[in-house]
Design a protein around this motif. Structure first.
Motif, PDB file in Angstrom:
ATOM      1  N   GLN A 300      30.929  26.941  32.778  1.00  0.00           N
ATOM      2  CA  GLN A 300      31.354  27.107  34.227  1.00  0.00           C
ATOM      3  C   GLN A 300      32.087  28.136  34.526  1.00  0.00           C
ATOM      4  O   GLN A 300      33.075  27.768  34.948  1.00  0.00           O
ATOM      5  CB  GLN A 300      31.293  25.983  34.654  1.00  0.00           C
ATOM      6  N   GLU A 301      32.281  29.240  33.667  1.00  0.00           N
ATOM      7  CA  GLU A 301      33.170  30.133  33.754  1.00  0.00           C
ATOM      8  C   GLU A 301      33.088  30.930  34.902  1.00  0.00           C
ATOM      9  O   GLU A 301      31.611  30.764  35.559  1.00  0.00           O
ATOM     10  CB  GLU A 301      33.434  31.037  32.226  1.00  0.00           C
ATOM     11  N   GLU A 302      33.701  31.407  35.633  1.00  0.00           N
ATOM     12  CA  GLU A 302      33.937  32.351  36.374  1.00  0.00           C
ATOM     13  C   GLU A 302      35.244  33.316  37.171  1.00  0.00           C
ATOM     14  O   GLU A 302      35.957  33.427  36.229  1.00  0.00           O
ATOM     15  CB  GLU A 302      34.049  31.448  37.514  1.00  0.00           C
ATOM     16  N   GLU A 303      34.706  34.457  38.008  1.00  0.00           N
ATOM     17  CA  GLU A 303      35.858  34.917  38.347  1.00  0.00           C
ATOM     18  C   GLU A 303      37.317  34.561  38.656  1.00  0.00           C
ATOM     19  O   GLU A 303      36.777  34.227  40.293  1.00  0.00           O
ATOM     20  CB  GLU A 303      35.507  36.271  38.877  1.00  0.00           C
ATOM     21  N   ILE A 304      38.139  34.523  38.490  1.00  0.00           N
ATOM     22  CA  ILE A 304      39.425  34.142  38.838  1.00  0.00           C
ATOM     23  C   ILE A 304      40.489  34.788  39.116  1.00  0.00           C
ATOM     24  O   ILE A 304      40.499  35.481  38.613  1.00  0.00           O
ATOM     25  CB  ILE A 304      39.953  33.046  38.219  1.00  0.00           C
ATOM     26  N   ASP A 305      40.981  34.888  40.250  1.00  0.00           N
ATOM     27  CA  ASP A 305      41.510  35.822  41.069  1.00  0.00           C
ATOM     28  C   ASP A 305      43.528  34.887  40.509  1.00  0.00           C
ATOM     29  O   ASP A 305      43.465  33.451  41.372  1.00  0.00           O
ATOM     30  CB  ASP A 305      41.755  35.828  42.544  1.00  0.00           C
ATOM     31  N   LEU A 309      45.804  31.854  41.963  1.00  0.00           N
ATOM     32  CA  LEU A 309      45.858  30.188  41.112  1.00  0.00           C
ATOM     33  C   LEU A 309      47.084  30.576  41.149  1.00  0.00           C
ATOM     34  O   LEU A 309      48.186  29.299  41.119  1.00  0.00           O
ATOM     35  CB  LEU A 309      45.658  30.948  39.928  1.00  0.00           C
ATOM     36  N   VAL A 310      48.472  31.235  40.099  1.00  0.00           N
ATOM     37  CA  VAL A 310      49.671  31.364  40.368  1.00  0.00           C
ATOM     38  C   VAL A 310      50.496  30.854  41.434  1.00  0.00           C
ATOM     39  O   VAL A 310      51.719  29.965  41.972  1.00  0.00           O
ATOM     40  CB  VAL A 310      50.030  32.185  39.271  1.00  0.00           C
ATOM     41  N   GLU A 311      50.271  31.570  42.845  1.00  0.00           N
ATOM     42  CA  GLU A 311      51.138  31.393  43.733  1.00  0.00           C
ATOM     43  C   GLU A 311      50.425  29.730  44.478  1.00  0.00           C
ATOM     44  O   GLU A 311      51.420  28.940  44.215  1.00  0.00           O
ATOM     45  CB  GLU A 311      50.432  32.163  44.928  1.00  0.00           C
ATOM     46  N   GLN A 312      49.244  29.524  44.217  1.00  0.00           N
ATOM     47  CA  GLN A 312      49.204  28.415  44.596  1.00  0.00           C
ATOM     48  C   GLN A 312      50.342  26.737  43.669  1.00  0.00           C
ATOM     49  O   GLN A 312      50.086  25.181  43.900  1.00  0.00           O
ATOM     50  CB  GLN A 312      47.710  27.542  44.265  1.00  0.00           C
ATOM     51  N   ILE A 337      40.552  37.376  35.617  1.00  0.00           N
ATOM     52  CA  ILE A 337      39.922  37.134  34.772  1.00  0.00           C
ATOM     53  C   ILE A 337      38.756  36.184  35.147  1.00  0.00           C
ATOM     54  O   ILE A 337      38.371  35.683  35.725  1.00  0.00           O
ATOM     55  CB  ILE A 337      41.005  36.767  33.571  1.00  0.00           C
ATOM     56  N   TYR A 338      37.230  36.595  33.906  1.00  0.00           N
ATOM     57  CA  TYR A 338      36.578  35.668  33.998  1.00  0.00           C
ATOM     58  C   TYR A 338      36.944  34.906  32.809  1.00  0.00           C
ATOM     59  O   TYR A 338      36.915  34.830  31.087  1.00  0.00           O
ATOM     60  CB  TYR A 338      35.362  36.849  33.460  1.00  0.00           C
ATOM     61  N   ALA A 339      36.894  33.779  33.536  1.00  0.00           N
ATOM     62  CA  ALA A 339      37.326  32.511  32.419  1.00  0.00           C
ATOM     63  C   ALA A 339      37.498  30.717  33.548  1.00  0.00           C
ATOM     64  O   ALA A 339      36.261  30.701  34.524  1.00  0.00           O
ATOM     65  CB  ALA A 339      38.435  32.642  32.232  1.00  0.00           C
ATOM     66  N   TYR A 340      37.160  29.764  32.832  1.00  0.00           N
ATOM     67  CA  TYR A 340      36.891  28.584  33.314  1.00  0.00           C
ATOM     68  C   TYR A 340      38.399  27.717  33.993  1.00  0.00           C
ATOM     69  O   TYR A 340      39.332  28.648  33.410  1.00  0.00           O
ATOM     70  CB  TYR A 340      36.727  27.294  31.953  1.00  0.00           C
ATOM     71  N   LYS A 341      37.887  27.824  34.783  1.00  0.00           N
ATOM     72  CA  LYS A 341      39.178  27.507  35.615  1.00  0.00           C
ATOM     73  C   LYS A 341      39.985  26.321  35.746  1.00  0.00           C
ATOM     74  O   LYS A 341      41.310  26.777  35.481  1.00  0.00           O
ATOM     75  CB  LYS A 341      38.754  27.404  38.241  1.00  0.00           C
ATOM     76  N   PRO A 342      39.468  25.522  35.000  1.00  0.00           N
ATOM     77  CA  PRO A 342      40.780  24.118  35.026  1.00  0.00           C
ATOM     78  C   PRO A 342      41.642  24.587  33.976  1.00  0.00           C
ATOM     79  O   PRO A 342      42.557  23.905  33.415  1.00  0.00           O
ATOM     80  CB  PRO A 342      39.455  23.148  34.443  1.00  0.00           C
ATOM     81  N   TYR A 343      41.123  25.707  32.864  1.00  0.00           N
ATOM     82  CA  TYR A 343      42.139  25.745  31.594  1.00  0.00           C
ATOM     83  C   TYR A 343      42.949  26.601  32.513  1.00  0.00           C
ATOM     84  O   TYR A 343      43.883  26.226  32.271  1.00  0.00           O
ATOM     85  CB  TYR A 343      40.612  26.770  30.347  1.00  0.00           C
ATOM     86  N   MET A 344      42.415  27.506  33.377  1.00  0.00           N
ATOM     87  CA  MET A 344      43.909  28.859  33.490  1.00  0.00           C
ATOM     88  C   MET A 344      44.712  27.641  34.751  1.00  0.00           C
ATOM     89  O   MET A 344      45.652  28.285  34.744  1.00  0.00           O
ATOM     90  CB  MET A 344      42.766  29.899  34.670  1.00  0.00           C
ATOM     91  N   GLN A 375      43.245  44.188  29.496  1.00  0.00           N
ATOM     92  CA  GLN A 375      43.880  42.822  28.926  1.00  0.00           C
ATOM     93  C   GLN A 375      44.559  42.231  30.681  1.00  0.00           C
ATOM     94  O   GLN A 375      45.635  43.041  31.398  1.00  0.00           O
ATOM     95  CB  GLN A 375      44.796  42.457  28.819  1.00  0.00           C
ATOM     96  N   VAL A 376      44.612  40.804  30.881  1.00  0.00           N
ATOM     97  CA  VAL A 376      46.171  40.314  31.805  1.00  0.00           C
ATOM     98  C   VAL A 376      47.734  40.059  30.887  1.00  0.00           C
ATOM     99  O   VAL A 376      47.034  39.353  29.926  1.00  0.00           O
ATOM    100  CB  VAL A 376      44.835  38.574  32.137  1.00  0.00           C
TER     101      VAL A 376
END
Length: 460
Positions: A300-305, A309-312, A337-344, A375-376
């Protein structure tokens, strides 16, 4: 193996010796025939000159055991010294060769005398006839018979000496292999080490064995280390679970006793709920770290802003900061970043929450997010209590707490953070100073296809 080497090389030696003796016999035979041909050629000239003196010629032929045959140009036998040759000899090989080249020779079996003969014929144009001389080859057979015992003796001596040499050489070749086998068989716990050998092939074998054994040893060490870590993990997990369970059990017994007032019941229920949440979070963290360590594939990986996410996360954790009057400064650039959102979410929450919990009153937290190439770059820096240098190598271990008096959280947060970073083939760097604060810096590839080139990561 030794028996096979000796057998094989001895067989080869015997074949070589046999071929050598056969070649020697062939050379000897060829030289003998050539000498006899030359002798008969010269004798023919003498015989032709002596034909007028029949008595003297007969004596010479009888003493020398040479047969003489006079043949006319058509191949008809005119005279034969034995009286056994007659008929037409025009098709005999020596006659055909002599008719063509002036002289010819042939070796064949004589049925009239029951033995092999060497025939040499020469054509004399002046008299228009052939003079043919023949000599039996039984002299060659007699020479071979006389020398055969010597040849057999030399053959057997050479074979015996060759066998001894092959046996000693095989011993010298197999002895190092035997020592290698003994060393491997008697191997202890430590990696195996061989003495250097003069043979390049053996050195290559021992080097390969050493390399393989070293890898096996390292793998066993890793397995033993993993086993100890798992044992320690389960021991720590059991201890961490036991604390809330004991608390829940205690409050449950109080509720069952019927001695509590309504207010005390509500307080007990609140404690049970809090301990239940703590136990639930601990179990969830254990499941998360287990998935990360086994590299379980996430679909379930996706593109994450990440900026959003940091602001929230800052907003969610702002109450913790307000309790200590901590000032949060965020320097955020748009970054995905393209990743699994719960991990981020887990990564960002753990780093920011730790920066707030372990900070001092009126402290500061700086959060930086931007893109560096492909890279991030994410950094969280606080002005908290800091981490002793001796503790830096331990902070990513499961259930490890720098401040042992502070029991906030499950003790798995930083271990989860590091495993998430490694899962996405990134790097994590930590710098700290006692009383001045700590900073965590993370770099991760932006998209999945670019992560292979950033496969190196810290092993703090």
């Amino acid at each position: 193996m030794k028996h096979r080497i000796i057998t094989t090389f001895t067989f080869v030696l015997l074949v070589v010796l046999a071929l050598s003796f056969l070649s020697l016999y062939f050379v000897f035979y060829t030289m003998y025939i050539k000498e006899q041909e030359t002798m008969l050629e010269h004798t023919i000239d003498l015989v032709d000159a002596s034909i007028s003196n029949q008595k003297k010629l007969d004596f010479f032929l009888e003493e020398s055991d040479i047969r003489m045959t006079i043949i006319d140009q058509n191949g008809k036998v005119i005279n034969d010294s034995t009286g056994k040759e007659y008929g037409n000899h025009s098709k005999r090989q020596e006659i055909k060769s002599a008719k063509k080249d002036g002289i010819g020779s042939d070796i064949r079996y004589s049925s009239s005398n029951s033995m092999n003969y060497l025939y040499v014929a020469k054509y004399f144009p002046s008299t228009k006839r052939f003079v043919r001389l023949a000599i039996p080859l039984d002299g060659l057979n007699e020479s071979v018979a006389r020398t055969l015992p010597l040849f057999i003796g030399l053959f057997l001596l050479a074979a015996w000496l060759g066998y001894i040499f092959i046996s000693k050489v095989s011993d010298s070749l197999l002895e190092p292999i035997h020592r290698i086998s003994q060393k491997v068989r008697n191997k202890k716990d430590a990696p195996i080490k061989f003495d250097p050998y003069n043979y390049e092939e053996l050195q290559e074998i021992t080097s390969s064995i050493e390399e393989m054994d070293q890898k096996i040893y390292e793998q066993i060490e890793r397995l033993n280390q993993d086993k100890k870590m798992r044992q320690q993990f389960f021991a720590n997990a059991s201890h961490e679970l036991k604390t809330p369970l004991t608390s829940i059990q205690g409050y449950t017994e109080l509720l069952q006793s019927g001695w509590l007032s309504e207010e005390q019941k509500q307080e007990s229920m609140a404690h049970i709920h809090a301990e239940s949440l703590k136990m639930s979070n601990l179990i969830q963290d254990i499941l998360t770290i287990s998935k990360l360590e086994t590299h379980e594939k996430i679909s379930q990986e996706e593109e994450i802003d990440l900026k959003e996410l940091v602001e929230q996360t800052i907003q969610r954790l702002s109450l913790i900061g307000k309790e200590k009057n901590i000032h949060i400064r965020a320097h955020l650039s748009s970054c995905s970043i393209y990743a699994y959102k719960p991990y981020m979410e887990e990564l960002v929450i753990n780093l920011i929450k730790n920066a707030l919990i372990y900070n001092r009153e009126n402290g500061e937290v700086d959060i930086m997010l931007h893109q560096e190439g492909r890279q991030v770059y994410f950094e969280v820096k606080d002005t908290g209590i800091g981490i002793p240098e001796a503790e830096l190598s331990k902070i990513f271990k499961r259930f490890y707490r720098v401040d042992h008096q502070n029991r906030t959280g499950t003790g798995l947060g930083l271990s989860i953070v590091k495993n998430i970073v490694q899962y996405y083939q990134g790097t994590i760097d930590v710098r700290s100073q006692i009383g001045a604060g700590t900073s965590f810096t993370i770099r991760m590839p932006i998209v999945e296809g670019e992560r292979k080139q950033y496969a190196q990561y810290d092993t703090l």
